[in-house]
Motif scaffolding. Structure first.
Motif, PDB file in Angstrom:
ATOM      1  N   GLY A 181      -9.515 -23.191  -3.047  1.00  9.47           N
ATOM      2  CA  GLY A 181      -9.991 -23.779  -4.292  1.00  9.47           C
ATOM      3  C   GLY A 181     -10.903 -24.967  -4.041  1.00  9.47           C
ATOM      4  N   VAL A 182     -10.572 -25.802  -3.051  1.00  4.80           N
ATOM      5  CA  VAL A 182     -11.445 -26.926  -2.696  1.00  4.80           C
ATOM      6  C   VAL A 182     -12.792 -26.407  -2.210  1.00  4.80           C
ATOM      7  N   ALA A 183     -12.758 -25.308  -1.443  1.00  2.45           N
ATOM      8  CA  ALA A 183     -13.994 -24.731  -0.899  1.00  2.45           C
ATOM      9  C   ALA A 183     -14.760 -23.901  -1.919  1.00  2.45           C
ATOM     10  N   ARG A 184     -14.120 -23.621  -3.062  1.00  2.00           N
ATOM     11  CA  ARG A 184     -14.739 -22.800  -4.109  1.00  2.00           C
ATOM     12  C   ARG A 184     -15.069 -21.402  -3.603  1.00  2.00           C
ATOM     13  N   LEU A 185     -14.118 -20.857  -2.835  1.00  2.00           N
ATOM     14  CA  LEU A 185     -14.229 -19.502  -2.318  1.00  2.00           C
ATOM     15  C   LEU A 185     -12.927 -18.763  -2.595  1.00  2.00           C
ATOM     16  N   SER A 186     -12.991 -17.452  -2.579  1.00  2.00           N
ATOM     17  CA  SER A 186     -11.759 -16.682  -2.652  1.00  2.00           C
ATOM     18  C   SER A 186     -10.975 -16.898  -1.367  1.00  2.00           C
ATOM     19  N   ARG A 187      -9.659 -16.721  -1.454  1.00  2.00           N
ATOM     20  CA  ARG A 187      -8.837 -16.897  -0.257  1.00  2.00           C
ATOM     21  C   ARG A 187      -9.296 -15.967   0.856  1.00  2.00           C
ATOM     22  N   PHE A 188      -9.635 -14.739   0.526  1.00  2.00           N
ATOM     23  CA  PHE A 188     -10.042 -13.756   1.524  1.00  2.00           C
ATOM     24  C   PHE A 188     -11.266 -14.235   2.293  1.00  2.00           C
ATOM     25  N   HIS A 189     -12.277 -14.724   1.576  1.00  2.00           N
ATOM     26  CA  HIS A 189     -13.499 -15.173   2.242  1.00  2.00           C
ATOM     27  C   HIS A 189     -13.318 -16.545   2.884  1.00  2.00           C
ATOM     28  N   PHE A 190     -12.510 -17.388   2.275  1.00  2.00           N
ATOM     29  CA  PHE A 190     -12.376 -18.761   2.755  1.00  2.00           C
ATOM     30  C   PHE A 190     -11.875 -18.822   4.189  1.00  2.00           C
ATOM     31  N   GLU A 191     -10.784 -18.134   4.493  1.00  2.00           N
ATOM     32  CA  GLU A 191     -10.201 -18.237   5.831  1.00  2.00           C
ATOM     33  C   GLU A 191     -11.203 -17.788   6.891  1.00  2.00           C
ATOM     34  N   ARG A 192     -11.912 -16.700   6.628  1.00  2.00           N
ATOM     35  CA  ARG A 192     -12.891 -16.199   7.605  1.00  2.00           C
ATOM     36  C   ARG A 192     -14.066 -17.156   7.758  1.00  2.00           C
ATOM     37  N   VAL A 193     -14.601 -17.644   6.623  1.00  2.00           N
ATOM     38  CA  VAL A 193     -15.759 -18.534   6.667  1.00  2.00           C
ATOM     39  C   VAL A 193     -15.410 -19.842   7.359  1.00  2.00           C
ATOM     40  N   PHE A 194     -14.255 -20.392   7.045  1.00  2.00           N
ATOM     41  CA  PHE A 194     -13.836 -21.654   7.670  1.00  2.00           C
ATOM     42  C   PHE A 194     -13.676 -21.473   9.177  1.00  2.00           C
ATOM     43  N   ALA A 195     -13.020 -20.396   9.593  1.00  2.00           N
ATOM     44  CA  ALA A 195     -12.795 -20.171  11.020  1.00  2.00           C
ATOM     45  C   ALA A 195     -14.108 -19.959  11.763  1.00  2.00           C
ATOM     46  N   ASP A 196     -15.043 -19.226  11.170  1.00  2.00           N
ATOM     47  CA  ASP A 196     -16.332 -18.998  11.816  1.00  2.00           C
ATOM     48  C   ASP A 196     -17.072 -20.309  12.047  1.00  2.00           C
ATOM     49  N   TYR A 197     -16.953 -21.240  11.093  1.00  2.00           N
ATOM     50  CA  TYR A 197     -17.703 -22.494  11.174  1.00  2.00           C
ATOM     51  C   TYR A 197     -16.975 -23.547  12.008  1.00  2.00           C
ATOM     52  N   ALA A 198     -15.657 -23.677  11.788  1.00  2.00           N
ATOM     53  CA  ALA A 198     -14.895 -24.745  12.434  1.00  2.00           C
ATOM     54  C   ALA A 198     -14.291 -24.333  13.772  1.00  2.00           C
ATOM     55  N   GLY A 199     -14.225 -23.013  14.048  1.00  2.00           N
ATOM     56  CA  GLY A 199     -13.659 -22.567  15.299  1.00  2.00           C
ATOM     57  C   GLY A 199     -12.151 -22.424  15.270  1.00  2.00           C
ATOM     58  N   GLU A 200     -11.528 -22.588  14.111  1.00  2.00           N
ATOM     59  CA  GLU A 200     -10.088 -22.430  13.955  1.00  2.00           C
ATOM     60  C   GLU A 200      -9.793 -22.169  12.486  1.00  2.00           C
ATOM     61  N   THR A 201      -8.688 -21.504  12.213  1.00  2.00           N
ATOM     62  CA  THR A 201      -8.337 -21.260  10.821  1.00  2.00           C
ATOM     63  C   THR A 201      -7.882 -22.559  10.179  1.00  2.00           C
ATOM     64  N   PRO A 202      -7.917 -22.654   8.852  1.00  2.00           N
ATOM     65  CA  PRO A 202      -7.515 -23.901   8.198  1.00  2.00           C
ATOM     66  C   PRO A 202      -6.075 -24.304   8.477  1.00  2.00           C
ATOM     67  N   LEU A 203      -5.136 -23.348   8.500  1.00  2.00           N
ATOM     68  CA  LEU A 203      -3.746 -23.721   8.730  1.00  2.00           C
ATOM     69  C   LEU A 203      -3.488 -24.077  10.195  1.00  2.00           C
ATOM     70  N   VAL A 204      -4.228 -23.474  11.115  1.00  2.00           N
ATOM     71  CA  VAL A 204      -4.157 -23.906  12.513  1.00  2.00           C
ATOM     72  C   VAL A 204      -4.648 -25.344  12.622  1.00  2.00           C
ATOM     73  N   ARG A 205      -5.689 -25.680  11.866  1.00  2.00           N
ATOM     74  CA  ARG A 205      -6.191 -27.053  11.867  1.00  2.00           C
ATOM     75  C   ARG A 205      -5.131 -28.027  11.365  1.00  2.00           C
ATOM     76  N   VAL A 206      -4.466 -27.664  10.277  1.00  2.00           N
ATOM     77  CA  VAL A 206      -3.421 -28.535   9.737  1.00  2.00           C
ATOM     78  C   VAL A 206      -2.341 -28.776  10.781  1.00  2.00           C
ATOM     79  N   ARG A 207      -1.835 -27.717  11.415  1.00  2.00           N
ATOM     80  CA  ARG A 207      -0.771 -27.877  12.417  1.00  2.00           C
ATOM     81  C   ARG A 207      -1.253 -28.690  13.611  1.00  2.00           C
ATOM     82  N   ARG A 208      -2.466 -28.401  14.082  1.00  2.00           N
ATOM     83  CA  ARG A 208      -2.988 -29.122  15.251  1.00  2.00           C
ATOM     84  C   ARG A 208      -3.141 -30.607  14.979  1.00  2.00           C
ATOM     85  N   LEU A 209      -3.699 -30.945  13.826  1.00  2.00           N
ATOM     86  CA  LEU A 209      -3.934 -32.356  13.519  1.00  2.00           C
ATOM     87  C   LEU A 209      -2.644 -33.094  13.242  1.00  2.00           C
TER      88      LEU A 209
END
Length: 272
Positions: A39-67
């Motif tokens: 919702g923050v990214a203004r994308l569907s959940r399906f597209h968001f996880e893939r788009v975020f991982a492609d750009y950031a190099g990790e999935t959003p929830l992996v980022r949360v756990r890592r940080l």
């Protein structure tokens, strides 16, 4: 994808990263869902996880756990932990045992094996003679808090021409200090020689040659006030700050680094 759409997407992904960073120690609970971040990214959940991982190099929830684990390690090394269970719960784990397993998996050691680390202090200032370097840039003039949008467009233009990430070394050329109304004038730049080609829509310029005091900034990109910088430079090096653009060279290997991971060199023009 059209430039405007890609730029907006990068802006929204940066907003997601900022949202995660600002909620690591409280409101962002272990029950955080991809739907919330999408919702923050203004994308569907399906597209968001893939788009975020492609750009950031990790999935959003992996980022949360890592940080969260990285934050926990900092707290241990700063001597600010009184209870491993409390730290585990604050990090989104249901037990100290689950937290310890995740901690060991990420860092290769148990949290109990770490001890308080001495403060490393501020990295020393170095003097560097910078040659003239060709740049391609987007000019920006407006509120400082909006300046990162120029870099989002800069990356979008480079991505649309399939410029490899390792050739997109970013520089910020600050041409004026922030005025009383919050306006700043700068250039969001990439080094022309590294790019090896002209990127459509970018202007051409030069990083000015000269002597610079180089100050390592960690944990953010904010530029300290110039009088404070000038005083510190003179005290540590004997050189005097002088008129000219202030430069920043960004060193993070991946996009969307967390605040604590941000690293850059600040170049302040100096003279004897």
């Amino acid at each position: 994808m059209k430039l405007e759409r890609l730029t907006r997407r990068l802006i929204h992904l940066r907003q997601v990263a900022n949202y995660i960073d600002s909620h690591l120690d409280g409101e962002l609970t272990a029950s955080l869902t991809l739907d919330e971040l999408a919702g923050v990214a203004r994308l569907s959940r399906f597209h968001f996880e893939r788009v975020f991982a492609d750009y950031a190099g990790e999935t959003p929830l992996v980022r949360v756990r890592r940080l969260r684990l990285a934050r926990a390690r900092r707290l241990i090394e700063e001597g600010r932990v009184t209870s491993l269970l409390d730290l585990a719960l604050d990090s989104g784990y249901a037990s100290a045992e689950a937290f310890s397993r995740a901690f060991r998996a990420q860092f290769g050691c148990a949290p109990s094996s770490l001890s308080r680390q001495p403060d490393q202090g501020t990295p020393p200032i170095r003097i560097e003679t910078l040659p003239a370097l060709g740049i391609q840039y987007i000019p920006f003039e407006g509120p400082r808090e909006d300046a990162m949008q120029a870099f989002d467009e800069l990356r979008a233009r480079a991505m649309m021409q399939n410029i490899p990430r390792e050739r997109r070394k970013g520089w910020r050329v600050e041409l004026s200090s922030t005025t009383s109304d919050g306006t700043v004038k700068l250039q969001a730049a990439l080094l022309s020689e590294r790019l090896g080609t002209h990127i459509t829509g970018l202007q051409h310029g030069v990083l000015p040659a000269g002597d610079y005091a180089v100050i390592e900034l960690q944990g953010g990109y904010e530029v300290p006030a110039l009088p404070e910088l000038a005083q510190r430079i003179a005290a540590e090096t004997g050189w005097q700050a002088c008129e000219g653009p202030i430069l920043q060279s960004f060193h993070n290997a991946t996009y969307l680094p967390s605040r604590q991971e941000k690293r850059c060199d600040l170049y302040v023009p100096v003279q004897r």
